[in-house]
Design a protein around this motif. Structure first.
Motif, short mmCIF file in Angstrom:
data_model
loop_
_atom_site.label_atom_id
_atom_site.label_comp_id
_atom_site.label_asym_id
_atom_site.label_seq_id
_atom_site.Cartn_x
_atom_site.Cartn_y
_atom_site.Cartn_z
N ASN A 271 -10.01 88.01 45.80
CA ASN A 271 -9.02 88.48 46.78
C ASN A 271 -7.97 89.39 46.16
N LEU A 272 -7.35 90.18 47.02
CA LEU A 272 -6.10 90.86 46.70
C LEU A 272 -5.02 90.27 47.60
N VAL A 273 -3.81 90.09 47.07
CA VAL A 273 -2.69 89.62 47.88
C VAL A 273 -1.51 90.55 47.69
N LYS A 274 -0.68 90.66 48.72
CA LYS A 274 0.47 91.56 48.68
C LYS A 274 1.76 90.75 48.68
N LEU A 275 2.57 90.95 47.64
CA LEU A 275 3.85 90.27 47.50
C LEU A 275 4.94 91.30 47.22
N ASP A 276 5.97 91.31 48.02
CA ASP A 276 7.09 92.24 47.83
C ASP A 276 6.62 93.68 47.67
N GLN A 278 3.85 94.83 46.52
CA GLN A 278 2.91 95.07 45.42
C GLN A 278 1.64 94.23 45.62
N TRP A 279 0.50 94.84 45.25
CA TRP A 279 -0.77 94.13 45.35
C TRP A 279 -1.13 93.48 44.01
N TYR A 280 -1.79 92.31 44.11
CA TYR A 280 -2.23 91.58 42.92
C TYR A 280 -3.61 90.98 43.18
N HIS A 281 -4.40 90.87 42.13
CA HIS A 281 -5.70 90.20 42.23
C HIS A 281 -5.52 88.69 42.13
N LEU A 282 -6.33 87.97 42.90
CA LEU A 282 -6.37 86.51 42.85
C LEU A 282 -7.83 86.08 42.86
N ASP A 283 -8.27 85.47 41.77
CA ASP A 283 -9.66 85.00 41.67
C ASP A 283 -9.65 83.48 41.53
N THR A 284 -9.71 82.79 42.67
CA THR A 284 -9.67 81.33 42.65
C THR A 284 -10.90 80.74 41.96
N THR A 285 -12.02 81.45 42.02
CA THR A 285 -13.23 80.96 41.35
C THR A 285 -13.01 80.88 39.85
N TRP A 286 -12.46 81.93 39.27
CA TRP A 286 -12.28 81.96 37.83
C TRP A 286 -11.04 81.18 37.38
N ASN A 287 -10.24 80.72 38.32
CA ASN A 287 -9.16 79.79 37.99
C ASN A 287 -9.63 78.35 37.99
N ASP A 288 -10.89 78.13 38.36
CA ASP A 288 -11.47 76.79 38.42
C ASP A 288 -12.29 76.53 37.17
N PRO A 289 -11.91 75.55 36.34
CA PRO A 289 -12.63 75.32 35.09
C PRO A 289 -14.10 74.94 35.32
N VAL A 290 -14.96 75.40 34.43
CA VAL A 290 -16.37 75.02 34.40
C VAL A 290 -16.71 74.57 32.99
N PRO A 291 -17.24 73.34 32.80
CA PRO A 291 -17.51 72.31 33.81
C PRO A 291 -16.23 71.89 34.54
N ASP A 292 -16.42 71.34 35.73
CA ASP A 292 -15.28 71.00 36.57
C ASP A 292 -14.41 69.93 35.92
N ARG A 293 -13.10 70.12 36.00
CA ARG A 293 -12.14 69.09 35.60
C ARG A 293 -11.42 68.67 36.87
N LYS A 294 -11.69 67.48 37.33
CA LYS A 294 -11.18 67.04 38.62
C LYS A 294 -9.67 67.19 38.69
N GLY A 295 -9.20 67.95 39.69
CA GLY A 295 -7.77 68.14 39.89
C GLY A 295 -7.14 69.20 39.01
N ALA A 296 -7.91 69.77 38.05
CA ALA A 296 -7.35 70.73 37.11
C ALA A 296 -7.25 72.11 37.73
N VAL A 297 -6.18 72.84 37.38
CA VAL A 297 -5.92 74.18 37.91
C VAL A 297 -5.55 75.10 36.76
N ARG A 298 -6.07 76.34 36.81
CA ARG A 298 -5.68 77.35 35.82
C ARG A 298 -5.10 78.56 36.55
N TYR A 299 -4.47 79.46 35.76
CA TYR A 299 -3.81 80.63 36.35
C TYR A 299 -4.14 81.93 35.62
#
Length: 434
Positions: A271-276, A278-299
């Motif tokens: 995705n792209l998102v617009k804040l103030d 300005q546009w920014y990329h957001l890749d929720t897939t690549w913020n998700d650890p593999v192998p999965d860590r339950k409840g874990a979040v990356r940025y």
């Protein structure tokens, strides 16, 4: 005879998305962390069926750790899959111009109807252009709808003053599944809005919800490419992640776009998102650890500029707005975050995963320990983490960096806090009273 002047024209427009194009995109570039002391890093999921064994760890003074009873998974607050079916337009709509035709087409697409028949009344001298214009208008109205169409075709027949346009399409989810997503997203968005968040906090809430509740997989009952599967089955691939994020962001009032591009030679979506402004990329897939860590979040792929994103993603740049701001780059160093008020404590991926604190008000970070930290949690004035500078032992420290203390002598992972206890896994599930 009438048949002599009546023409029969058929135009077929077919767009096919081949599901597997999105399946392996995330796996192309694996991020592998090599620790200086070659400690083996395990990211096994916490299972409620694991065998619980006796504690044999050597404990520090005044620390009491006991065998934990397997936890029952709490039922999720979700509506039944049999949510009301999305309303469908009339079986046959009558239109007189390209705008009305586009409205009619979009009504069918957005209700996930498998077929449609539209009656056009008016001059047919430009009927081919009118149909093409209407189709182009309808299909570009909503990335969420368009992204869920797996294939579709249009044909038409016409005479001097009338035409009939036929559509046939298939989708990545059924009308009932689409209604389920709509109902649940409204509930999720309502809960997010209760917290009076600013726009960046809303985007982060969407990222965190999807990443924390989803495991990257194509082994799902429904299509792993749909928002439904990501939401209902807690699994899916990049297309499903991005489409769910798109819908949630839109309902939160965040301007967003759905991007189809590549990682290496494999198709990928984000995705792209617009804040103030300005546009920014957001890749929720690549913020998700593999192998999965339950409840874990990356940025690492949260509010990213074009230059940073282009290091491992490619897309047709002229088809999307430019993202040049680096305002939120301070998020990209964060792994294993634990938020306490307006501070995030995290493992810094640019400094050998040492323990850091980020002040969300200022965007400034500082190191609070030289220990390499994973599985960070907070409870009762202490941060607890797995200390990879010392055998992955369970360790606690004050948020100001004082009082660091090792609590056991075992490889420890998967920390979480529940009902006054700190739970963690060594050779089995353990708990410690807080």
């Amino acid at each position: 005879m009438r048949i002599l002047w009546k023409k029969l024209a058929i135009i077929v427009i077919i767009v096919i998305f081949i599901d597997p194009i999105y399946t392996t995109g995330k796996a192309v570039v694996q991020q592998v962390i090599t620790w200086a002391n070659n400690d083996e890093i395990e990211t096994m999921l916490l299972s409620t069926k694991e065998k619980i064994v006796d504690v044999t760890a050597k404990l520090s003074e005044n620390t009491s750790i006991e065998t934990a009873t397997p936890l029952e998974e709490e039922p999720e607050a979700r509506v039944a899959v049999t949510a009301p079916t999305a309303p469908k337009p009339d079986a046959k709509l009558v239109v007189t111009n390209a705008k009305e035709m586009a409205d009619a087409m979009y009504a069918y697409y957005s209700s996930f109807s498998p077929t449609f028949e539209i009656q056009y009344k008016g001059s047919t001298q430009r009927i081919e252009q009118i149909v093409e214009e209407a189709y182009d208008n309808a299909i570009k109205r909503d990335d969420y709808v368009y992204g869920h169409i797996s294939k579709h075709s249009i044909r038409f027949e016409y005479g001097r003053k009338t035409a009939t346009i036929y559509g046939k399409q298939s989708y990545l989810m059924t009308p009932d599944q689409a209604a389920y997503v709509e109902t649940n997203i409204q509930d999720i968005v309502a809960s997010i809005q209760q917290n009076s968040l600013n726009d960046i906090e809303k985007v982060r809430a969407v990222n965190d919800f999807i990443v924390a509740n989803t495991a990257y997989t194509d082994q799902t009952s429904s299509s792993p490419h749909s928002a439904y599967t990501v939401l209902a089955e807690h699994g899916g691939v990049c297309q499903g992640y991005a489409l769910l994020a798109h819908s949630m962001l839109q309902k939160l009032g965040i301007e967003t776009k759905y991007i189809v591009g590549y990682v290496g030679q494999e198709g990928h979506a984000w995705n792209l998102v617009k804040l103030d402004g300005q546009w920014y990329h957001l890749d929720t897939t690549w913020n998700d650890p593999v192998p999965d860590r339950k409840g874990a979040v990356r940025y690492q792929y949260f509010l990213v500029d074009d230059r940073t994103m282009a290091k491992d993603h490619t897309w047709i740049a002229e088809d999307y707005p430019k993202a040049t701001s680096t305002k939120y780059n301070y998020f990209h160093n964060i792994d294993f975050p634990a938020q306490v008020g307006q501070q995030i404590f995290y493992s810094d991926v640019t400094d050998d995963n040492k323990l850091y604190m980020l002040d969300l008000k200022t965007g400034q970070s500082m190191r609070i320990s030289n220990s390499r930290a994973q599985y960070i949690v907070y409870a009762d004035g202490w941060l607890y983490f797995s200390n990879y500078s010392h055998g992955a032992y369970l360790t606690k420290i004050r948020p100001d960096g004082s009082g660091e203390q090792i609590l056991n002598r075992e490889d420890t992972r998967d920390l979480f806090v529940k009902d006054g206890y700190l739970y963690f896994t060594t050779d089995g599930l353990k708990k410690m009273a807080l």
